[in-house]
Enzyme design. Structure first.
Site, PDB file in Angstrom:
ATOM      1  N   CYS A  46     -13.008  19.201  11.221  1.00 13.61           N
ATOM      2  CA  CYS A  46     -13.614  20.484  11.580  1.00 13.61           C
ATOM      3  C   CYS A  46     -14.375  21.026  10.360  1.00 13.61           C
ATOM      4  CB  CYS A  46     -12.518  21.418  12.087  1.00 13.61           C
ATOM      5  SG  CYS A  46     -12.998  23.038  12.665  1.00 13.61           S
ATOM      6  N   ASP A 102     -18.256  17.866  22.506  1.00 20.12           N
ATOM      7  CA  ASP A 102     -18.136  18.938  21.509  1.00 20.12           C
ATOM      8  C   ASP A 102     -19.409  19.774  21.507  1.00 20.12           C
ATOM      9  OD1 ASP A 102     -17.848  20.529  19.265  1.00 20.12           O
ATOM     10  OD2 ASP A 102     -17.099  18.918  17.980  1.00 20.12           O
ATOM     11  N   HIS A 159     -14.190  18.870  20.635  1.00 19.70           N
ATOM     12  CA  HIS A 159     -13.889  19.248  19.258  1.00 19.70           C
ATOM     13  C   HIS A 159     -12.374  19.309  19.076  1.00 19.70           C
ATOM     14  CE1 HIS A 159     -15.196  20.940  15.412  1.00 19.70           C
ATOM     15  NE2 HIS A 159     -14.153  21.734  15.482  1.00 19.70           N
TER      16      HIS A 159
END
Length: 246
Positions: free
Chosen positions: A128, A184, A216
């Site tokens: 991330c 994502d 994600h």
């Protein structure tokens, strides 16, 4: 592969006038091991990041997760609620590329002081926010292998402002794997294509993994977006990558 018994502890890394807290996991058995820096999501060095750090150590690495928000929020760690996401994003927006790179280099320099660490075998992995930071960290001369999981904004921005992080691709010294979920929304497919094209342009040793049906955060088993099948494949890729450090 037999998992190794490990020790874990929290350490302090001196960096200018800052003391960075870091979670350290390492094999109990004496020896000389490659080292891997684990770079957090926006949620701090929380239970997921500590778990990843331990999993890497059990494979035969000295693994360490420095607190990337040490300047903004010492001791910060949280879960995955919408409120947590907003708080974490706020701290991430306060970071700068230069400070992040300086803190990661300080972490590497700390690792070099440990008697069981090989002094020329360093890798990093990030998720991330940390996936974006890992792409930056790949430009550090000591980093030989990088795994960047779903790092958003690599083609559009850099922490603290300035030219997008992708413009530093030519500075990458080692091998980099980038791993993306194609569901994502924060990383459109054309951005993944741009990253791959840029890596190819500068002849950087790399692999780009596009996982259909993955969102994600697909690697984190504490998030609703966790995808066990994709996470298992991604972990095998990471093990193969860091095998180059041995």
């Amino acid at each position: 592969m037999t998992e190794r018994a490990i020790d874990t502890t929290t350490v302090q890394i001196s960096q200018d006038n800052l003391s960075i807290v870091a979670y350290l996991a390492q094999p109990k058995e004496s020896g000389s091991y490659p080292a891997v820096v684990v770079l957090q999501e926006i949620f701090g060095v929380n239970v997921h990041i500590r778990d990843v750090t331990e999993r890497i150590a059990k494979l035969g690495y000295v693994a360490i997760a420095p607190a990337l928000f040490q300047r903004q929020a010492p001791g910060f760690e949280t879960g995955y609620t919408p409120e947590d996401i907003e708080i974490g994003r706020g701290y991430a927006m306060q970071t700068t590329a230069s400070e992040l790179l300086s803190d990661i280099q300080a972490t590497i320099d700390y690792l070099k002081t440990l008697p069981n660490v090989k002094k020329d075998s360093f890798g990093c992995v990030g998720f991330c926010f940390g996936g974006h930071v890992a792409y930056l960290a790949a430009t550090l001369p000591d980093i030989k292998a990088t795994a960047s999981f779903y790092g958003a904004g690599i083609t559009t921005r850099t922490p603290g402002g300035g030219e997008p992080t992708v413009t530093r691709t030519n500075e990458i010294k080692g091998t980099i794997y980038t791993l993306f979920g194609m569901e994502d929304a924060s990383i459109p497919a054309e951005q993944v294509d741009e990253i791959e094209a840029t890596l190819e342009k500068y002849n950087i040793p790399h692999r780009v993994f596009r996982y259909d049906g993955a969102d994600h955060g697909f690697f984190c088993d504490r998030r609703a977006s966790y995808n066990p099948k994709v996470a298992a494949d991604a972990w095998e890729q990471v093990k193969q990558l860091f095998g180059q450090l041995a």
